[in-house]
Design a protein around this motif. Structure first.
Motif, short mmCIF file in Angstrom:
data_model
loop_
_atom_site.label_atom_id
_atom_site.label_comp_id
_atom_site.label_asym_id
_atom_site.label_seq_id
_atom_site.Cartn_x
_atom_site.Cartn_y
_atom_site.Cartn_z
N TYR A 55 20.39 18.19 18.72
CA TYR A 55 21.18 17.63 19.82
C TYR A 55 21.60 18.73 20.79
N GLN A 58 20.13 19.40 24.11
CA GLN A 58 20.39 18.48 25.21
C GLN A 58 21.39 19.01 26.23
N LEU A 181 22.69 10.47 9.98
CA LEU A 181 23.29 9.16 10.22
C LEU A 181 24.64 9.05 9.54
N ALA B 296 18.71 4.15 14.32
CA ALA B 296 18.77 5.62 14.26
C ALA B 296 18.45 6.21 15.63
N ILE B 299 21.42 5.84 17.99
CA ILE B 299 22.47 6.84 17.75
C ILE B 299 22.04 8.18 18.34
N GLU B 300 20.80 8.51 18.11
CA GLU B 300 20.26 9.77 18.62
C GLU B 300 20.39 9.82 20.14
N ARG B 303 24.03 10.33 21.23
CA ARG B 303 24.48 11.72 20.99
C ARG B 303 23.84 12.68 21.99
N ASN B 304 22.57 12.43 22.30
CA ASN B 304 21.92 13.26 23.31
C ASN B 304 22.65 13.14 24.64
N ILE B 306 25.79 12.40 25.10
CA ILE B 306 27.09 13.08 25.00
C ILE B 306 26.95 14.55 25.35
N TYR B 307 25.91 15.19 24.81
CA TYR B 307 25.74 16.61 25.08
C TYR B 307 25.14 16.87 26.44
N LYS B 308 24.26 15.99 26.86
CA LYS B 308 23.63 16.16 28.18
C LYS B 308 24.70 16.14 29.26
N SER B 399 35.31 9.34 25.64
CA SER B 399 34.79 9.79 24.35
C SER B 399 35.08 8.76 23.26
N ASN B 403 32.39 6.99 20.70
CA ASN B 403 32.62 7.08 19.26
C ASN B 403 32.59 5.70 18.64
N ILE B 406 29.11 4.30 18.34
CA ILE B 406 28.36 4.92 17.24
C ILE B 406 28.85 4.39 15.90
N GLN B 407 30.16 4.23 15.76
CA GLN B 407 30.70 3.72 14.49
C GLN B 407 30.14 2.32 14.20
N LEU B 410 26.58 2.60 13.11
CA LEU B 410 26.49 3.14 11.74
C LEU B 410 26.82 2.07 10.70
N HIS B 413 23.89 -0.06 10.44
CA HIS B 413 22.85 0.71 9.74
C HIS B 413 23.07 0.66 8.23
N ARG B 444 3.88 14.30 10.14
CA ARG B 444 4.96 15.07 10.78
C ARG B 444 4.73 16.56 10.55
#
Lengths: 212, 633
Positions: A55, A58, A181, B296, B299-300, B303-304, B306-308, B399, B403, B406-407, B410, B413, B444
């Motif tokens: 992450y 990013q 996760l 999944a 969520i990814e 999160r990406n 959030i940081y971007k 934020s 959150n 995401i919760q 999850l 999930h 992979r």
């Protein structure tokens, strides 16, 4: 406002923040095949998940985690930086080339507010002349690019690396690239909330308090 | 180089290799030869020995003998326990001279096993090549034999094709149909269209360049200049090595591509089998797995984001508050002082120092007071900081909202994972799913290896660029080379011209070869058929104007491979092993085509291939039955 369009040069970083910068700049490939040194992995590290991009990659610019760390350190510590010009040395350093004039301005104004909180308004001082001298000296320092890079930024990065209990903000930021996760204090969403909470507290305690 | 059209093979004699002992004595020039050889009598051995002899020089020949799918295979007789000496003799003529090539291999075959439990096989003591011209008038030995034959006849470049068999035909078919293997086919075409003499020229030019450097070095007395020339020569050597390494890595990347392609195909097939299964539980499982995968990814993605957008975390509407604080500081402290630098300066610089407001001369105390005031004036920067309005763009980053999202994901999930675990699969289903999971993990892994490989490739490319720049710089700076600059520039230009010429010749040759193959295909399969060879798509068969890797069926594609082989060979004779195979109804046409297009066809065929193939090339009474005599020399 300072002209920060030029090369920022080497900025002092704690090891954790340095690792974050390294991940951002180098980890576009799976680490097990990379020749670069791996940062410490959490105990439940899953290789399969880690094969994807971290992450941390990013972050828009390399300097962004440094800005976040500096502001977090300011918010959390609510301390003024040392008046001494001596550059602060941390574990590592990294060269940056970026324009951070907007965030330099934000930080300078927050520090101005913090200074006023500690020293009061002019009419509260015993000597207006002394007050004026001290204030002008302080603002001159804030606007000095060398002081900003060599003292202010590393001072607050160091503060951001302090932990009242458990692990520090920067430690968890470094590990946040591996999060799977689950949602805990190492997750990006948690760190964003933590930053927002510290920011809100600073604004209430320092800025809003000065107005009331 | 001699025209390949005049080559004629008169004899191939095998003594001992792989336990085979027979002689193929060809019919006279301009006649075709048919040898009837039953199964397992040495047809493939004969073909593979010819390829081995012509492709590999003596010093490189060990461990290079292939036999069908065994690469490498044993070349000695594995039924003989003692030391053995095997010989192959190949006699041929170019219309001017008679040549007799011999390869002698001495060694033992060992059935002992190594530390990996593999049979050791051939223990070769020595391999020796001899070429006699005109019955001994001129003799070449060892590596010189291969050098002579390849510079004069280029047998090594086309032995895979003028010695043709079903295995090679299948290989060509596979390469032409498989995008991952296309590069092998194009490599072959590339070799065919590149004359070895051009490589000779390039080496000679490189040699000349080094001689010029050495000559320049010997003339200068300045040590620094000498060292610079040495450095230049070393850099050029290193550049050559790096370029060669880069080429190898490019080929290796293609191997990865092929492996990934194959694995992806296997996974696709497996997924199809799983989808086709009648098992309800497996279907349920797949649906949930897909859903879990999507969660999944979601969520990814969050999160990406959030940081971007990390700088939007600084989401504060405080401009007005901060400006209020600044205003209060300015008002209560009357800060900053009005800009009075000029006034103070003129007060102090007047002779004598005089207050510019009231006109009175300043006493020493007043002067000190005014000088102190000067120190209390805000600098321009401070002045600007205090007077300008602070403004910050307000961003909207919540934020808590991120959150919460995401919760929720999850939680869902977790619920789905629970559901997945509750599904019971049969043993067979479990096996299939496990196989698929293993293959995905393997994929992979391969992809990550390929990515790392590509990083190396990029680094090598950057290194090549760096080295070229360094070399150019060294050449520029080196005054000692000035005298020979024109020669060196001409050498570089010539090397470049050769490379460009090679490229042009190659492209032109591909067009010509494509046409030749197409004509061959048409002549055998009929007017409805044609062929195309391009760099983009490789070798395609066309039926009624539609070109693809599937047109023409198996028999049509086999014919295509024969035509490709003919286009790749540089000599007239063609030696064919067991031709009929799956050619179906086109056998007669193929035989007639070979007869019409070659002065010499040497056919090694099964007895069953005589009636509908071999008889087109020779009368039965002129065909020779070959029996292998077991036991070596």
């Amino acid at each position: 406002m300072l002209d920060m369009d030029k090369r920022l040069g080497h900025i002092q970083l704690t090891e954790e923040l340095y690792d974050v910068i390294e991940i951002k700049s180098k980890y576009d490939i799976p680490v097990e095949d990379s020749k670069h040194e791996e940062p410490e992995k959490p105990p439940d590290f899953d290789k399969v998940q880690y094969n994807k991009k971290s992450y941390i990659v990013q972050f828009d610019r390399l300097i962004d985690p440094v800005i976040i760390a500096t502001l977090y350190g300011l918010y959390k510590s609510k301390k003024l930086p040392p008046s001494d010009d001596t550059p602060i040395q941390l574990d590592k350093s990294h060269e940056f080339l970026a324009n951070i004039s907007t965030h330099e301005d934000i930080i300078s104004h927050f520090l101005f507010c913090l200074w006023v909180k500690e020293n009061g308004y002019p009419d509260e001082s015993n000597s207006i002349i002394e007050y004026r001298q001290k204030l002008y000296e302080f603002i001159e320092k804030l606007l000095d690019p060398k002081y900003f890079i060599n003292v202010i930024i590393p001072f607050y990065i160091k503060e951001a690396n302090e932990a009242e209990s458990g692990t520090s903000f920067l430690f968890r930021l470094r590990d946040s690239g591996f999060v799977q996760l689950r949602s805990d204090e190492t997750s990006p969403e948690y760190l964003a909330m933590e930053f927002a909470a510290a920011q809100e507290e600073f604004i209430q305690e320092i800025v809003q308090n000065l107005i009331e | 180089m001699v025209s390949g059209n005049n080559i004629y093979f008169s004899l191939i004699k095998i003594e001992g290799y792989r336990g085979r002992n027979f002689e193929l004595k060809m019919k006279p020039r301009n006649e075709h030869s048919v040898f009837i050889m039953d199964g397992n009598t040495g047809k493939t051995t004969a073909i593979e020995l010819l390829r081995w002899c012509f492709r590999w020089r003596e010093s490189d020949a060990r461990g290079r003998f292939n036999h069908m799918w065994h690469r490498p295979a044993h070349v000695l007789d594995n039924k003989t326990k003692e030391k053995q000496k095997c010989t192959i003799t190949i006699q041929f003529s170019d219309g001017v001279h008679d040549y007799s090539f011999k390869r002698i291999t001495v060694g033992e075959y060992s059935w002992d096993k190594d530390e990996n439990e593999k049979v050791i096989g051939d223990i070769i003591e020595r391999i020796e090549d001899i070429l006699e011209i005109d019955w001994g008038k001129e003799v070449y030995q060892h590596d010189d034999v291969n050098k002579y034959i390849n510079s004069k006849f280029r047998f090594g470049q086309c032995a895979e094709y003028f010695c043709f068999d079903g295995e090679k035909a299948r290989e060509v078919m596979r390469c032409s149909a498989d995008r991952g293997e296309l590069y092998k086919l194009l490599d072959t075409v590339n070799q065919r269209t590149t004359h070895p003499i051009l490589n000779d020229y390039k080496s000679q030019l490189e040699g000349l360049k080094n001689r010029v450097y050495s000559a320049s070095k010997s003339k200068v007395t300045d040590r620094t200049l000498k060292l610079n020339i040495d450095k230049l020569m070393r850099e050029e050597e290193e550049l050559k090595r790096t370029e060669s390494e880069h080429e190898k890595k490019v080929e290796e990347t293609q191997v990865y591509d092929k492996a990934i392609f194959d694995l992806e195909q296997e996974i696709t097939d497996l997924n199809e089998r799983i989808t086709d299964t009648q098992s309800i539980n497996i279907r349920k499982r797949i649906t949930i797995e897909n859903s879990i995968g999507n969660l999944a990814k979601e969520i990814e993605s969050i999160r990406n984001t959030i940081y971007k957008n990390s700088l939007t975390w600084i989401s504060i509407d405080v401009s007005s508050s901060i400006n209020e604080i600044k205003k209060k500081v300015k008002e209560t402290g009357k800060l900053p002082e009005p800009y009075r630098e000029e006034l103070i300066k003129s007060c102090l610089e007047a002779k004598p120092p005089t207050c510019q407001i009231c006109g009175r001369t300043l006493t020493s105390e007043s002067k000190k007071h005014v000088e102190r005031l000067k120190e209390l004036i805000a600098s321009h920067q401070v002045h600007t900081f205090l007077t300008n309005e602070f403004n910050i763009d307000v961003t909207s980053f919540d934020s808590h909202e991120y959150n919460e999202t995401i919760q929720n994901i999850l939680k869902e999930h977790e619920a789905q994972v629970k559901q997945l675990k509750s599904i019971e699969l049969s043993d067979q289903d479990k096996k299939m799913m496990a196989e698929r999971d293993n293959k995905n993990a393997e994929l992979r892994q391969l992809e990550s290896l390929k990515r790392a490989h590509e990083v190396d490739l990029d680094s090598l490319y950057e290194l090549i660029k760096e080295k070229k720049n360094a070399i150019d710089e060294l050449k520029e700076k080196n005054a000692a080379l000035e005298e020979n600059r024109i020669i060196l520039e001409k050498i570089e230009t010539t090397i470049k011209t050769i490379a460009e010429t090679e490229e042009k010749m190659r492209k032109k040759a591909i067009v010509i070869i494509s046409e030749v193959i197409s004509q061959g295909v048409t002549s055998i399969l009929g007017e409805r058929f044609g062929a195309k060879l391009t760099e983009q798509d490789g070798l395609l068969l066309g039926e009624d104007g539609y070109y693809s890797v599937e047109a023409g069926g198996m028999s049509g594609r086999l014919i295509l491979t024969y035509c490709f082989a003919e286009a790749m060979t540089l000599i007239d004779p063609i030696i064919v092993d067991t031709p009929a195979g799956n050619i179906g109804s086109h056998r007669e046409n193929l035989a007639k085509h070979l007869k019409a297009n070659h002065h010499q066809v040497i056919l090694l065929c099964l007895p069953t291939e005589v009636p509908d193939f071999a008889h087109n090339l020779s009368d039965e009474k002129n065909m020779t039955v070959i029996d292998n005599k077991e036991g070596g020399a």
